[in-house]
Design a protein around this motif. Structure first.
Motif, PDB file in Angstrom:
ATOM      1  N   UNK A 112      -6.292 -13.704  -8.648  1.00  0.00           N
ATOM      2  CA  UNK A 112      -5.885 -13.594  -7.240  1.00  0.00           C
ATOM      3  C   UNK A 112      -4.537 -12.876  -7.134  1.00  0.00           C
ATOM      4  N   UNK A 113      -3.629 -13.137  -8.080  1.00  0.00           N
ATOM      5  CA  UNK A 113      -2.340 -12.411  -8.084  1.00  0.00           C
ATOM      6  C   UNK A 113      -2.594 -10.906  -8.223  1.00  0.00           C
ATOM      7  N   UNK A 114      -3.513 -10.537  -9.111  1.00  0.00           N
ATOM      8  CA  UNK A 114      -3.838  -9.109  -9.283  1.00  0.00           C
ATOM      9  C   UNK A 114      -4.453  -8.534  -8.007  1.00  0.00           C
ATOM     10  N   UNK A 115      -5.339  -9.301  -7.380  1.00  0.00           N
ATOM     11  CA  UNK A 115      -5.978  -8.810  -6.146  1.00  0.00           C
ATOM     12  C   UNK A 115      -4.945  -8.539  -5.067  1.00  0.00           C
ATOM     13  N   UNK A 116      -3.934  -9.390  -4.978  1.00  0.00           N
ATOM     14  CA  UNK A 116      -2.943  -9.245  -3.913  1.00  0.00           C
ATOM     15  C   UNK A 116      -2.113  -7.975  -4.041  1.00  0.00           C
ATOM     16  N   UNK A 117      -2.063  -7.396  -5.228  1.00  0.00           N
ATOM     17  CA  UNK A 117      -1.264  -6.173  -5.407  1.00  0.00           C
ATOM     18  C   UNK A 117      -1.788  -5.029  -4.527  1.00  0.00           C
ATOM     19  N   UNK A 118      -3.104  -4.992  -4.312  1.00  0.00           N
ATOM     20  CA  UNK A 118      -3.690  -3.829  -3.634  1.00  0.00           C
ATOM     21  C   UNK A 118      -3.408  -3.783  -2.134  1.00  0.00           C
ATOM     22  N   UNK A 119      -3.647  -4.872  -1.378  1.00  0.00           N
ATOM     23  CA  UNK A 119      -3.268  -4.789   0.045  1.00  0.00           C
ATOM     24  C   UNK A 119      -1.767  -4.631   0.237  1.00  0.00           C
ATOM     25  N   UNK A 120      -0.958  -5.216  -0.656  1.00  0.00           N
ATOM     26  CA  UNK A 120       0.502  -5.070  -0.519  1.00  0.00           C
ATOM     27  C   UNK A 120       0.900  -3.609  -0.722  1.00  0.00           C
ATOM     28  N   UNK A 121       0.366  -2.966  -1.753  1.00  0.00           N
ATOM     29  CA  UNK A 121       0.705  -1.566  -2.006  1.00  0.00           C
ATOM     30  C   UNK A 121       0.118  -0.658  -0.930  1.00  0.00           C
ATOM     31  N   UNK A 122      -1.047  -1.043  -0.406  1.00  0.00           N
ATOM     32  CA  UNK A 122      -1.699  -0.177   0.582  1.00  0.00           C
ATOM     33  C   UNK A 122      -0.934  -0.111   1.898  1.00  0.00           C
ATOM     34  N   UNK A 123      -0.074  -1.076   2.155  1.00  0.00           N
ATOM     35  CA  UNK A 123       0.731  -0.989   3.377  1.00  0.00           C
ATOM     36  C   UNK A 123       1.689   0.201   3.330  1.00  0.00           C
ATOM     37  N   UNK A 124       1.950   0.708   2.121  1.00  0.00           N
ATOM     38  CA  UNK A 124       2.865   1.849   1.992  1.00  0.00           C
ATOM     39  C   UNK A 124       4.317   1.427   1.910  1.00  0.00           C
TER      40      UNK A 124
END
Length: 448
Positions: A112-124
């Motif tokens: 779940x920690x790994x999954x959270x990286x993607x929406x956080x980075x996608x915000x720009x």
């Protein structure tokens, strides 16, 4: 479920010695070196993404978020099996969970920690992502998030799932921390594990409260297993894109998540079993039972694929029919048939007992299933977006090295966290294994 005629003293020694020994195991050092290497490579990609923006990714005007939402959904799915093994099997009183639940729970947290990286980075702008995602009061005007959006439902569902899973995992660790505290010879180790064990005394009332809390948390976590990936599927199902707008997505996504989660548990447990020589605790019986669950969930996923095709044909909607025809025969047909081969055909090999009880075959097939499940998310997302309603907007998607690099970063992060956990925390739940030791010994004597 435990072989080798182990006693309670043996269980304590076999599990604790990995925690107490200095970190000089060459297999563990090699695994950490590979993990840190992946993390270092991926960190550069993350740095460039943050510094230069998500224009470094392969997204385009048609396919706005392909590679990274594929990874996000895949990692969330990986996190499903841990809670399933721990909570659901605890409520059903399945004793075979005791040797694998600890590592599976850890896998859930790290995935779940790994999954959270993607929406956080996608915000720009990751430094503002929490402010944008959560409905925090502000003084700069109306910035309330959209409560009608399933993307916001994701935030609540996944954060709730993560919190309950983390507490459940930690509560289960407390008795084992106390055991290591009592055995510790160094002052620092005694102080650290003493703090982590929260003053555990092992009294009858303490055990009674521990079991009550465990059952309550299992009861809370069980519906979350179903809700989390159901809500992730709503990200797609509530849209109007052909291939996404379907009511089969919630059960289809949940079955797929459990399928991929069990495959990852198998991969990790086979590595852990070999590195720490835990063959008496992670037995062929555990491996065979997990392979049977993979057969069941893999068959459900196969039925879901066929149902999708039927619904598209039966709906009479030409856009829906074209979406599925394009998946099987279009430019991304190679991804579709890779998905079908890995997810539908390969798990059926476990019907053969010789394959189901083979360590090598199980390890290879568990990796194949995870590859197949990644392609499933890629097929759903990219093939539906790259041929939507307007032919003028049709486009192809190709990942850049930064897309791949961010994915590599999460692999490095996941395995680094897991191997640190395996070294400094008891990787098998000693307290629960001891509770089934008597019945395991009886079964072993009968089998002899």
């Amino acid at each position: 479920m435990v072989t080798g005629g182990k006693t309670i003293k043996d269980v304590t020694y076999d599990i604790s010695r990995h925690v107490e020994a200095p970190p000089t195991n060459p297999r563990w050092l090699l695994a950490m070196a590979v993990s840190l290497g992946l993390l270092a490579i991926g960190t550069y990609a993350v740095f460039r993404t943050v510094w230069d923006g998500i224009g470094m990714w392969g997204n385009n005007k048609t396919i706005g978020w392909a590679w990274d939402i594929t990874n996000f959904v895949w990692w969330v799915g990986i996190g499903h099996a841990g809670t399933l093994i721990s909570a659901v099997l605890l409520l059903f009183r399945q004793k075979w969970r005791t040797s694998i639940n600890r590592a599976a729970e850890a896998m859930t947290i790290f995935a779940v920690i790994c999954a959270l990286q993607f929406p956080i980075l996608h915000t720009g702008r990751p430094w503002l992502s929490i402010y944008w995602v959560f409905p925090l009061p502000n003084t700069w005007g109306s910035l309330w998030v959209n409560f009608n959006s399933p993307l916001l439902w994701d935030v609540f569902a996944i954060s709730t799932y993560f919190t309950v899973s983390l507490v459940f995992w930690y509560i289960g660790l407390i008795p084992d921390f106390a055991t290591i505290r009592d055995r510790a010879k160094g002052t620092i180790a005694r102080a650290v594990y003493g703090a982590l064990s929260f003053g555990w005394t092992g009294g009858a009332k303490t055990w009674q409260r521990y079991e009550t809390v465990s059952l309550i948390l299992a009861g809370l976590a069980t519906p979350l297993v179903l809700s989390v990936h159901t809500i992730v599927s709503f990200d797609f199902a509530t849209s109007v894109i052909p291939g996404w707008h379907t009511t089969i997505f919630p059960p289809y996504f949940v079955a797929g998540a459990i399928f991929s989660g069990f495959a990852m548990v198998l991969t990790l447990m086979l590595i852990t079993r070999k590195v720490y020589k835990l063959e008496d605790y992670i037995t062929m019986g555990h491996i065979e039972l997990m392979n049977i669950i993979i057969i069941i969930t893999g068959s459900i996923v196969g039925v879901a694929y066929i149902t999708e095709l039927f619904v598209a044909w039966y709906s009479g909607v030409e856009y829906e029919q074209y979406a599925f025809l394009n998946r099987a025969t279009g430019p991304y047909a190679w991804a579709y048939w890779t998905m079908m081969t890995c997810n539908v055909i390969s798990p059926q090999l476990f019907w053969f007992k010789k394959i189901r009880t083979s360590i090598v075959a199980t390890f290879i097939l568990s990796i194949i299933v995870n590859i197949g499940m990644w392609f499933e998310r890629f097929v759903i997302i990219v093939t539906s977006l790259h041929r939507d309603y307007l032919p003028s907007s049709w486009a192809m998607f190709s990942p850049t090295i930064y897309d791949v690099g961010v994915y590599v970063f999460t692999f490095g992060l996941f395995f680094t966290l897991f191997f640190l956990f395996a070294k400094f925390f008891p990787v098998i739940n000693m307290a629960e294994v001891k509770s089934v030791l008597k019945s395991s010994s009886s079964t072993e004597q009968i089998n002899r």
